[in-house]
Design an enzyme around this catalytic site. Structure first.
Site, PDB file in Angstrom:
ATOM      1  CG  ASP A  37     -43.764 -50.597  15.241  1.00 28.96           C
ATOM      2  OD1 ASP A  37     -44.547 -51.526  15.478  1.00 28.96           O
ATOM      3  OD2 ASP A  37     -43.545 -50.142  14.088  1.00 28.96           O
TER       4      ASP A  37
ATOM      5  CB  SER B 137     -39.141 -48.935  14.498  1.00 30.41           C
ATOM      6  OG  SER B 137     -38.232 -48.005  13.914  1.00 30.41           O
TER       7      SER B 137
ATOM      8  CB  SER C 136     -49.217 -48.489   4.293  1.00 25.07           C
ATOM      9  OG  SER C 136     -48.701 -47.656   5.310  1.00 25.07           O
TER      10      SER C 136
ATOM     11  CG  ASP D  21     -42.316 -59.133  16.213  1.00 24.42           C
ATOM     12  OD1 ASP D  21     -42.710 -60.316  16.289  1.00 24.42           O
ATOM     13  OD2 ASP D  21     -42.150 -58.538  15.131  1.00 24.42           O
TER      14      ASP D  21
ATOM     15  CG  ASN E  86     -49.106 -50.969  13.815  1.00 24.11           C
ATOM     16  OD1 ASN E  86     -49.933 -50.588  14.635  1.00 24.11           O
ATOM     17  ND2 ASN E  86     -48.082 -51.741  14.129  1.00 24.11           N
ATOM     18  CB  ILE E  87     -50.609 -46.155   8.964  1.00 22.84           C
ATOM     19  CG1 ILE E  87     -51.892 -46.994   8.797  1.00 22.84           C
ATOM     20  CG2 ILE E  87     -50.296 -45.368   7.686  1.00 22.84           C
ATOM     21  CD1 ILE E  87     -53.164 -46.197   8.631  1.00 22.84           C
TER      22      ILE E  87
ATOM     23  N   GLY F 230     -48.657 -53.569   9.150  1.00 23.78           N
ATOM     24  CA  GLY F 230     -48.563 -53.574   7.692  1.00 23.78           C
ATOM     25  C   GLY F 230     -49.826 -53.102   7.009  1.00 23.78           C
TER      26      GLY F 230
ATOM     27  CG  HIS G  60     -44.203 -54.669   8.104  1.00 27.26           C
ATOM     28  ND1 HIS G  60     -44.180 -55.900   8.714  1.00 27.26           N
ATOM     29  CD2 HIS G  60     -44.693 -53.803   9.035  1.00 27.26           C
ATOM     30  CE1 HIS G  60     -44.628 -55.786   9.960  1.00 27.26           C
ATOM     31  NE2 HIS G  60     -44.958 -54.528  10.175  1.00 27.26           N
ATOM     32  N   GLY G  61     -44.263 -52.413   4.362  1.00 26.82           N
ATOM     33  CA  GLY G  61     -43.615 -51.765   3.222  1.00 26.82           C
ATOM     34  C   GLY G  61     -44.580 -51.309   2.144  1.00 26.82           C
TER      35      GLY G  61
HETATM   36  O1  G3H Z   1     -42.879 -52.207  10.837  1.00 26.53           O
HETATM   37  C1  G3H Z   1     -41.918 -51.471  10.649  1.00 26.53           C
HETATM   38  C2  G3H Z   1     -42.098 -49.981  10.679  1.00 26.53           C
HETATM   39  O2  G3H Z   1     -42.579 -49.515   9.454  1.00 26.53           O
HETATM   40  C3  G3H Z   1     -40.831 -49.314  11.123  1.00 26.53           C
HETATM   41  O3  G3H Z   1     -39.882 -49.314  10.132  1.00 26.53           O
HETATM   42  O4  G3H Z   1     -37.806 -50.148  11.262  1.00 26.53           O
HETATM   43  O5  G3H Z   1     -37.695 -48.813   9.140  1.00 26.53           O
HETATM   44  O6  G3H Z   1     -38.312 -47.723  11.308  1.00 26.53           O
HETATM   45  P1  G3H Z   1     -38.322 -48.993  10.484  1.00 26.53           P
HETATM   46  P1  13P Z   2     -46.793 -50.311   6.787  1.00 24.24           P
HETATM   47  O1  13P Z   2     -45.434 -50.603   6.231  1.00 24.24           O
HETATM   48  O2  13P Z   2     -47.862 -50.987   6.010  1.00 24.24           O
HETATM   49  O3  13P Z   2     -47.048 -48.855   6.948  1.00 24.24           O
HETATM   50  O4  13P Z   2     -46.853 -50.966   8.269  1.00 24.24           O
HETATM   51  C1  13P Z   2     -46.309 -50.292   9.370  1.00 24.24           C
HETATM   52  C2  13P Z   2     -46.219 -51.162  10.570  1.00 24.24           C
HETATM   53  O5  13P Z   2     -46.775 -52.240  10.662  1.00 24.24           O
HETATM   54  C3  13P Z   2     -45.420 -50.656  11.691  1.00 24.24           C
HETATM   55  O6  13P Z   2     -45.296 -51.602  12.710  1.00 24.24           O
HETATM   56 ZN    ZN Z   3     -45.287 -53.632  12.017  1.00 23.01          ZN
END
Ligand code: G3H
Ligand code: 13P
Ligand code: ZN
Length: 331
Positions: free
Chosen positions: A94, A57, A236, A116, A276-277, A234, A190-191
């Site tokens: 990302d 990211s 996970s 995005d 994506n995980i 998103g 996400h999260g």
């Molecule tokens: O979708 C977001 C990813 O989980 C990346 O998260 O921006 O905290 O690195 P981050």
């Molecule tokens: P999670 O927060 O579900 O792991 O999603 C990660 C993601 O989409 C990164 O782009």
């Molecule tokens: Zn994402």
């Protein structure tokens, strides 16, 4: 000085996705920002013989430093070979939010970028995405676009409510932009707190059961774009064993809930070819580190807690490749 991903031994997503759509599995896209995460991803993907997308990211890029990341990706390619099995490795941006960021990543060795534009209007999203595609394709780099907005926190982009992807928009978006893959919103988020308790039901043991993904929207999109690579963000699953370990050893994670793995397995069998995980890895690492801190309070060598965290991460990624994404033995 700019460098091509080819010089780092990386590949773009073109062939990976074609094979994944054809074979009914999804490529894992794991986020990383440090050495232990990268080691765990590479070890797990080599051992399970899975192709992999290393995902960074913009926040991770700021955290780890762009030069270091580029060389870590180059090192990952060499490391995989040293472990004895060559797997296709893609380095992907990302949630890129500007043309400049995407260009900078393309110029510094990324083989794939996401632009995005989902928080812009449909027309602005098309214009921005098209601009990125033109620059990326001139450099052999593949591009992921997004239509629809996920709930949760997307880097600097915050979406309070989810807006499902409108199937009637996908043909125009893909044909006007020339993207190689499309991220869609069908109820993932996400999260680690993907849904509020009010959005869930509870089973007999009081465990939160999230609302099911909108497979009807996915199927409609597949009908509009047969064989076109679809991406799920998103995704996970928020393993409750890790949440429990975190809370047992001093953490405070309340009502953490993710996407059930059976639903991701079902999605991976469709045109969804990238999943994506990130959060699951964060949970596995945090649980392992908290456990060491609680059980061995005198320990102060980072290797003694980052090592067990890396082992947990590797276990998690192997499980995902084998049992959820179906990408094991596809490299
Ligand atoms: O979708 C977001 C990813 O989980 C990346 O998260 O921006 O905290 O690195 P981050
Ligand atoms: P999670 O927060 O579900 O792991 O999603 C990660 C993601 O989409 C990164 O782009
Ligand atoms: Zn994402």
């Amino acid at each position: 000085m700019s460098i091509s991903y080819k010089d780092l031994g990386l590949v773009n997503t073109k062939e990976m996705f074609a094979k994944a759509v054809e074979g009914g599995y999804a490529i894992p896209a794991y986020n990383f920002n440090n050495m232990e995460q990268l080691q765990a991803i590479i070890q797990a993907c080599v051992e399970t013989k899975s192709p992999v997308i290393l995902q960074v990211s913009s926040g991770a890029r700021k955290y780890a430093n762009a030069t270091l990341l580029k060389n870590m990706a180059r090192g990952a390619v060499e490391y995989a070979k040293e472990l004895g099995y060559e797997i296709p490795i893609c380095l992907h941006l990302d949630h890129g939010d500007t043309f400049e960021l995407c260009k900078d990543c393309i110029d510094s060795g990324f083989s794939s970028v996401m632009i995005d534009g989902s928080h812009h209007s449909f027309e602005e999203n098309i214009a921005l995405t098209k601009k990125v595609v033109e620059y990326a394709h001139a450099n052999g780099v593949t591009v992921e676009g997004e239509l629809g907005v996920l709930a949760g926190v997307e880097d600097d982009v915050v979406a309070e409510k989810s807006h499902y992807t409108k199937p009637e928009e996908v043909i125009e978006f893909v044909s006007k932009t020339g993207v190689d893959s499309l991220a869609i919103s069908i109820g993932t988020s996400h999260g680690a707190n993907k849904f509020t308790p009010a959005q869930c039901t509870r089973n007999a043991d009081g465990v939160l059961i999230p609302p099911p993904l909108r497979f009807d929207i996915l199927e409609e999109i597949e009908r509009k774009l047969p064989g076109f690579p679809i991406v799920l963000h998103g995704s996970s699953s928020v393993p409750q064993e890790h949440v429990e370990t975190i809370n047992k050893f001093g953490g405070a994670m309340k009502d953490a809930v993710g996407i059930p793995e059976e639903q991701l397995r079902k999605a991976a069998k469709s045109a969804v070819c990238k999943i994506n995980i990130d959060s699951d890895g964060r949970l596995a690492m945090t649980a392992a580190i908290r456990k060491v801190f609680a059980e061995k309070p005198a320990e102060f060598d980072p290797r003694k807690y980052l090592g067990p965290a890396r082992d947990e991460l590797k276990k998690l990624y192997m499980h995902k490749n084998i049992n959820v994404l179906g990408s094991a033995d596809k490299a």
